[in-house]
Structure formats: structure tokens, C-alpha cells
Scaffold this motif. Structure first.
Motif, PDB file in Angstrom:
ATOM      1  N   THR A  78       0.828  -1.208   0.000  1.00  0.00           N
ATOM      2  CA  THR A  78       0.000   0.000   0.000  1.00  0.00           C
ATOM      3  C   THR A  78       0.862   1.259   0.000  1.00  0.00           C
ATOM      4  OG1 THR A  78      -1.782  -1.149   1.170  1.00  0.00           O
ATOM      5  CG2 THR A  78      -1.804   1.264   1.225  1.00  0.00           C
ATOM      6  N   ILE A  79       1.889   1.265   0.858  1.00  0.00           N
ATOM      7  CA  ILE A  79       2.783   2.428   0.909  1.00  0.00           C
ATOM      8  C   ILE A  79       3.556   2.566  -0.398  1.00  0.00           C
ATOM      9  CG2 ILE A  79       4.789   3.422   2.078  1.00  0.00           C
ATOM     10  CD1 ILE A  79       3.824   2.077   4.646  1.00  0.00           C
ATOM     11  N   ALA A  80       4.007   1.425  -0.953  1.00  0.00           N
ATOM     12  CA  ALA A  80       4.762   1.467  -2.210  1.00  0.00           C
ATOM     13  C   ALA A  80       3.908   2.028  -3.342  1.00  0.00           C
ATOM     14  CB  ALA A  80       5.259   0.065  -2.562  1.00  0.00           C
ATOM     15  N   GLU A  81       2.665   1.591  -3.453  1.00  0.00           N
ATOM     16  CA  GLU A  81       1.786   2.102  -4.516  1.00  0.00           C
ATOM     17  C   GLU A  81       1.532   3.583  -4.357  1.00  0.00           C
ATOM     18  OE1 GLU A  81      -1.632  -0.350  -4.171  1.00  0.00           O
ATOM     19  OE2 GLU A  81      -0.803  -1.980  -5.397  1.00  0.00           O
ATOM     20  N   ARG A  82       1.420   4.042  -3.128  1.00  0.00           N
ATOM     21  CA  ARG A  82       1.236   5.481  -2.896  1.00  0.00           C
ATOM     22  C   ARG A  82       2.438   6.280  -3.386  1.00  0.00           C
ATOM     23  NH1 ARG A  82       1.351   8.106   3.063  1.00  0.00           N
ATOM     24  NH2 ARG A  82       1.516  10.282   2.438  1.00  0.00           N
ATOM     25  N   HIS A  83       3.628   5.660  -3.357  1.00  0.00           N
ATOM     26  CA  HIS A  83       4.850   6.338  -3.796  1.00  0.00           C
ATOM     27  C   HIS A  83       5.255   5.938  -5.216  1.00  0.00           C
ATOM     28  CE1 HIS A  83       5.136   6.969   0.564  1.00  0.00           C
ATOM     29  NE2 HIS A  83       5.995   7.945   0.311  1.00  0.00           N
ATOM     30  N   GLN A  84       4.297   5.337  -5.962  1.00  0.00           N
ATOM     31  CA  GLN A  84       4.562   4.912  -7.343  1.00  0.00           C
ATOM     32  C   GLN A  84       5.782   3.984  -7.402  1.00  0.00           C
ATOM     33  OE1 GLN A  84       4.866   8.394  -9.806  1.00  0.00           O
ATOM     34  NE2 GLN A  84       2.737   8.976  -9.514  1.00  0.00           N
ATOM     35  N   ALA A  85       5.819   3.071  -6.469  1.00  0.00           N
ATOM     36  CA  ALA A  85       6.906   2.094  -6.398  1.00  0.00           C
ATOM     37  C   ALA A  85       6.320   0.690  -6.517  1.00  0.00           C
ATOM     38  CB  ALA A  85       7.683   2.242  -5.093  1.00  0.00           C
ATOM     39  N   SER A  86       7.168  -0.258  -6.845  1.00  0.00           N
ATOM     40  CA  SER A  86       6.745  -1.655  -6.976  1.00  0.00           C
ATOM     41  C   SER A  86       7.548  -2.507  -5.992  1.00  0.00           C
ATOM     42  CB  SER A  86       6.962  -2.149  -8.407  1.00  0.00           C
ATOM     43  OG  SER A  86       8.320  -2.002  -8.792  1.00  0.00           O
ATOM     44  N   VAL A  87       6.913  -3.604  -5.509  1.00  0.00           N
ATOM     45  CA  VAL A  87       7.544  -4.519  -4.567  1.00  0.00           C
ATOM     46  C   VAL A  87       7.712  -5.870  -5.268  1.00  0.00           C
ATOM     47  CG1 VAL A  87       7.463  -5.544  -2.275  1.00  0.00           C
ATOM     48  CG2 VAL A  87       6.399  -3.324  -2.673  1.00  0.00           C
ATOM     49  N   LEU A  88       8.934  -6.351  -5.345  1.00  0.00           N
ATOM     50  CA  LEU A  88       9.232  -7.623  -6.003  1.00  0.00           C
ATOM     51  C   LEU A  88       9.847  -8.585  -4.994  1.00  0.00           C
ATOM     52  CD1 LEU A  88      10.877  -6.213  -9.267  1.00  0.00           C
ATOM     53  CD2 LEU A  88       8.489  -6.858  -8.919  1.00  0.00           C
ATOM     54  N   LEU A  89       9.345  -9.804  -4.986  1.00  0.00           N
ATOM     55  CA  LEU A  89       9.878 -10.858  -4.120  1.00  0.00           C
ATOM     56  C   LEU A  89      10.604 -11.878  -4.992  1.00  0.00           C
ATOM     57  CD1 LEU A  89       6.881 -11.458  -1.660  1.00  0.00           C
ATOM     58  CD2 LEU A  89       8.796  -9.857  -1.442  1.00  0.00           C
ATOM     59  N   ASP A  90      11.813 -12.236  -4.569  1.00  0.00           N
ATOM     60  CA  ASP A  90      12.628 -13.157  -5.365  1.00  0.00           C
ATOM     61  C   ASP A  90      13.541 -13.929  -4.413  1.00  0.00           C
ATOM     62  OD1 ASP A  90      13.677 -14.472  -7.485  1.00  0.00           O
ATOM     63  OD2 ASP A  90      14.514 -12.689  -8.477  1.00  0.00           O
ATOM     64  N   GLU A  91      14.281 -14.857  -4.978  1.00  0.00           N
ATOM     65  CA  GLU A  91      15.223 -15.621  -4.170  1.00  0.00           C
ATOM     66  C   GLU A  91      16.495 -14.822  -3.952  1.00  0.00           C
ATOM     67  OE1 GLU A  91      17.533 -19.956  -4.244  1.00  0.00           O
ATOM     68  OE2 GLU A  91      15.953 -19.478  -5.697  1.00  0.00           O
ATOM     69  N   ALA A  92      16.963 -14.772  -2.701  1.00  0.00           N
ATOM     70  CA  ALA A  92      18.144 -13.979  -2.354  1.00  0.00           C
ATOM     71  C   ALA A  92      19.418 -14.785  -2.540  1.00  0.00           C
ATOM     72  CB  ALA A  92      18.046 -13.499  -0.905  1.00  0.00           C
ATOM     73  N   ASP A  93      20.507 -14.047  -2.732  1.00  0.00           N
ATOM     74  CA  ASP A  93      21.818 -14.710  -2.824  1.00  0.00           C
ATOM     75  C   ASP A  93      22.181 -15.407  -1.519  1.00  0.00           C
ATOM     76  OD1 ASP A  93      22.033 -13.774  -5.397  1.00  0.00           O
ATOM     77  OD2 ASP A  93      23.177 -11.974  -4.823  1.00  0.00           O
ATOM     78  N   LEU A  94      21.589 -14.951  -0.406  1.00  0.00           N
ATOM     79  CA  LEU A  94      21.857 -15.573   0.889  1.00  0.00           C
ATOM     80  C   LEU A  94      21.087 -16.879   1.061  1.00  0.00           C
ATOM     81  CD1 LEU A  94      21.727 -12.385   3.176  1.00  0.00           C
ATOM     82  CD2 LEU A  94      23.746 -13.552   2.265  1.00  0.00           C
TER      83      LEU A  94
END
Length: 438
Positions: free
Chosen positions: A407-423
Motif C-alpha cells: 500500500t505504501i509502495a503504490e502510494r509512492h509509485q513504487a513496486s515490490v518484487l519478491l525473489d530468491e536472495a543470494d543468501l
């Protein structure tokens, strides 16, 4: 309240009347110029005819003036200045004037005079200028009179035509009155005039945003009621168990469970309030330049005690240069705090969480990597749903953390991506689509 129809009627009628009067003034001036030219020619011809009569008649009494020339006055003088002929006795006429054309002002008004000499005598023909003005004014009135008589008819026609032109607005108003909080469908756009189309588009956009806000509010209330029912019922049960405890140890355990239940309920309510404030219309604050590096460092410092308690290696990878975006600093701090807090809670003891800030080829970003179990690909979109909690997790929570992040990301015209981390665990990356703030 002003009426567009009445305002258009008054404006158009006033414009038509003013234009007509200006046309009448132009007609008057044109007619006056033509009358002056015509009457000057008549003055000259009349003076020449009297010169010919005077040369053919010995006596002035034999001179005659035509009935058509009654607007003209004729005077004849001898060389010594004695007047020997006057066509209109008893009238105040111009005295001896220069030869040729002249305009003379007398007590009886202005006169147009033409004089010539013949055989030592001076012949003067004069005409009142009011005669010419009257003829020019009559011509102007004849021109403007039909328009003035047509003004009432024009008013009626304008009223009807303007009313027909405003019908699309009436149709839009009637369509708006049929909209209700449960029926906020878009207004029809078929057959809408070009001038009304922007208004209809704006209203449809407003209706769509209002529908989304109301739907979000209804969903929020329904979800909150559903999610709070369970912990409140559990609290009530734990309170009854505490009351029925037979000894101090049982009572202490019951009160411990009650305290943990209150903590979970309080956390859920806080998350609900946070989500409500981040929804559209939840009291948006103006966007200001925010230094993401400083903000991430502040969040990591706040989360460090929790990481140390769980023996988690929490670190920050700073950006090569200062990274600034336009946003709400408090909301962005909640976003980063939720991502870091989730990573710490779901990473096993002895694991690692790394937070990075950067300005890459695809824009400004904040990234949280952990060495936890991660999230399967098929569940990475569902975890953003409100109150969704994975069945495999034992960590307490409300299921609102990632919903608040999106919700906060959309308000700031941002996108949230989930992926596998190098860790080995999960990488949560928030990418801001807008350009960095200067």
C-alpha cells in the motif's frame, strides 16, 4: 446560484444590441456624409440658378423659389452690402458669408452656406444643418428599427437554443443523481458532445476512485471484524481460565497467556490503524525529499536489538552516493521497518539479514535479503493479501505487514518484487519508478 442559460441570454442580447447600435452609428455617419455631399451640390446648383435668373430679370421681385427648395434660404446683396432679396423674411439667417462653402453658427443653429458673385452682386444660399442631421438620423433609425423590434424574438430563440445546448449537462446531472454508494458505475459516454466529454471523463475517474475507496473501506472493516473476533474470543477464554485457576501457578500461567494474547491483539490493532492511515484518503501528508540511506540506517538501528536477541547478523550495504526520493518519510520508514522486521522474524538463529540502498539502471531501490526459508514462487503474490499467513510459519503476526508495504509502495509509485536472495532466503526489493529527487 448563477444560471448559465440566463447569463448566456443576457450576454448575447447585450452583444447583439451593442452591435446593432454601433451599426446604426456607422449608418448615421455614412448617411450624414452622403447627405452633406448631396445638399452641398444642391446649394451650389440653386445658387447658380438664381445667378441665371438675376441676370435675366431686372427686378428682384420677379425671382421665384421652388416649393421643393423651402428648406433653403436665399439672400442677395448689392456691391455696397445692401440686401436686395430675402427668401424667408422674419427668419434669422446667416449674414454675409465668405464666397464658396462655409458653416456659419447663428442664434438659430448652424447653417451650411454657399456664396458666389455675379455682376457685382453676392448671392448666398443657406440651409440649416438640422435638416441634414434629421435626414441622417431617420436613415439610421430605419436601419436599426427592424433589429430592435426583433430583440424579443431573438431572446426567445436564444433561450430555446441555449436550453437545447445545455441538455447534455442536464443528462449528466440526472445520471449522477442515480449513483449511490453501492452503485457507482461510470456515466455513459455515447453521444456526449465534445465540450461535455472532459467533464464526463473527470466524473467517471472520480467515481472509479470513490468506488475503490469505498470497496477498500468495506473490505477493511470486514477483514478487521473477522480478524479481531478470534483474538478477542481467545482473550475472553483466557480471562475465564485465569479466574478459575485453582492455585497461584495456574493463575500465573493463565495471566501469562492473557498478556501474550493482549500483545497480539494490540499489535493487530496497531497494524490495522497503520494500514488505514496508508489507504487513499487516510490523511496523506505532502511528499518531501527523503534520503533513503539515512532512513534505512535509522530503521536498522531500531531493529538491531531484536536481531541481536535472535542472534541475527543485521547489516547495511550503503549506496555509492546519496539517494533521495520524494515521499512521506514516516510511511517509508514503516515500509522498510516491516520488511526488515519480517526478515528478522523469519530468519533462523545465527542467520543473516542484509539491507541495501542503491540507484541502479532500473531506478532507485531498497532491498532486504535474508538467509531464511524464503517463500515459494506460488505464494509470493498471495502474501500481499491482508491477513494472509503461511501455514508453515510458527511466527506470530497479523498477516498485514506486506499488505502495508505494498500500500505504501503504490502510494509512492513504487513496486515490490519478491525473489530468491543470494543468501538463500528471500529478497524483497522496492523499486521507485519516479526519478530521484534533486
Amino acid at each position: 446560484m448563477r444560471s448559465i442559460r440566463r447569463q448566456l441570454l443576457v450576454t448575447l442580447l447585450a452583444t447583439i444590441t451593442l452591435t446593432t447600435l454601433l451599426g446604426a452609428l456607422a449608418t448615421y455617419r455614412t448617411a450624414l456624409d452622403e447627405a452633406n455631399a448631396l445638399f452641398d451640390y444642391q446649394l451650389r446648383q440653386l445658387a447658380l440658378s438664381f445667378r441665371d435668373q438675376a441676370s435675366q430679370n431686372a427686378h428682384m421681385r420677379d425671382l421665384a423659389i421652388n416649393d421643393d427648395a423651402q428648406d433653403f434660404s436665399i439672400q442677395i446683396w448689392r456691391p455696397d452690402g445692401t440686401r436686395i432679396y430675402l427668401s424667408h423674411p422674419g427668419k434669422e439667417l446667416p449674414h454675409l458669408a465668405p464666397l464658396g462653402f462655409a458653416t456659419v453658427d447663428t442664434g438659430n443653429g448652424k447653417w451650411r452656406v454657399f456664396g458666389l458673385q455675379q455682376g457685382g452682386q453676392t448671392i448666398q444660399v443657406a440651409q440649416p444643418l438640422r435638416v441634414r442631421d434629421g435626414l441622417a438620423l431617420a436613415a439610421a433609425l430605419r436601419t436599426v428599427e427592424p433589429f430592435l423590434l426583433m430583440l424579443p424574438m431573438l431572446g426567445v430563440l436564444i433561450w430555446v437554443v441555449v436550453g437545447r445546448g445545455l441538455r447534455p449537462l442536464d443528462a449528466v446531472a440526472r445520471a449522477m443523481t442515480t449513483r449511490t454508494p453501492v452503485a457507482l458505475g461510470p456515466l455513459p459516454t455515447n453521444g456526449v458532445p465534445t465540450e461535455v466529454a472532459p467533464l464526463v471523463r473527470s466524473l467517471n475517474d472520480l467515481l472509479a476512485r470513490l468506488k475503490r475507496a469505498l470497496d477498500s473501506q468495506r473490505d477493511f472493516i470486514a477483514d478487521a471484524a473477522h480478524e479481531l473476533r478470534t483474538p478477542l474470543a481467545a482473550l475472553s477464554l483466557q480471562l475465564q481460565l485465569a479466574r478459575r485457576a485453582a492455585d497461584a501457578q495456574s493463575r500465573g500461567e493463565a495471566f501469562g497467556e492473557l498478556e501474550r494474547g493482549l500483545t497480539r491483539a494490540t499489535h493487530c490493532v496497531q497494524q490495522l490503524l497503520t494500514l488505514a492511515r496508508q489507504e487513499p484518503g487516510g490523511g496523506d501528508r505532502p511528499l518531501m525529499p527523503v534520503n533513503l540511506g539515512d532512513l534505512v540506517a535509522k530503521v536498522v538501528a531500531e531493529q538491531l536489538p531484536l536481531a541481536e536477541d535472535r542472534q541475527i547478523d543485521l547489516g547495511v550495504t550503503p549506496a555509492a552516493r546519496a539517494v533521495t526520493v520524494r515521499g512521506d518519510a514516516e510511511a517509508l520508514q514503516i515500509l522498510v521497518s516491516n520488511l526488515v522486521g519480517n526478515a528478522i522474524r523469519h530468519t533462523p538463529s545465527g542467520g543473516k539479514v542484509d539491507v541495501a540502498v542503491g540507484d541502479g539502471a532500473d531506478g532507485v531501490f531498497v532491498e532486504v535479503n535474508d538467509s531464511g526459508p524464503g517463500i515459494p514462487v506460488e505464494e509470493r503474490e498471495r502474501v500481499f493479501d491482508r491477513f494472509y499467513r503461511r501455514a508453515q510459519t510458527d511466527e506470530p503476526g497479523s498477516g498485514l505487514g506486506l499488505a502495508i508495504v505494498r500500500t505504501i509502495a503504490e502510494r509512492h509509485q513504487a513496486s515490490v518484487l519478491l525473489d530468491e536472495a543470494d543468501l538463500g532466503g528471500l529478497r524483497a526489493r522496492v523499486r521507485f519508478d519516479g526519478s530521484p529527487a534533486s
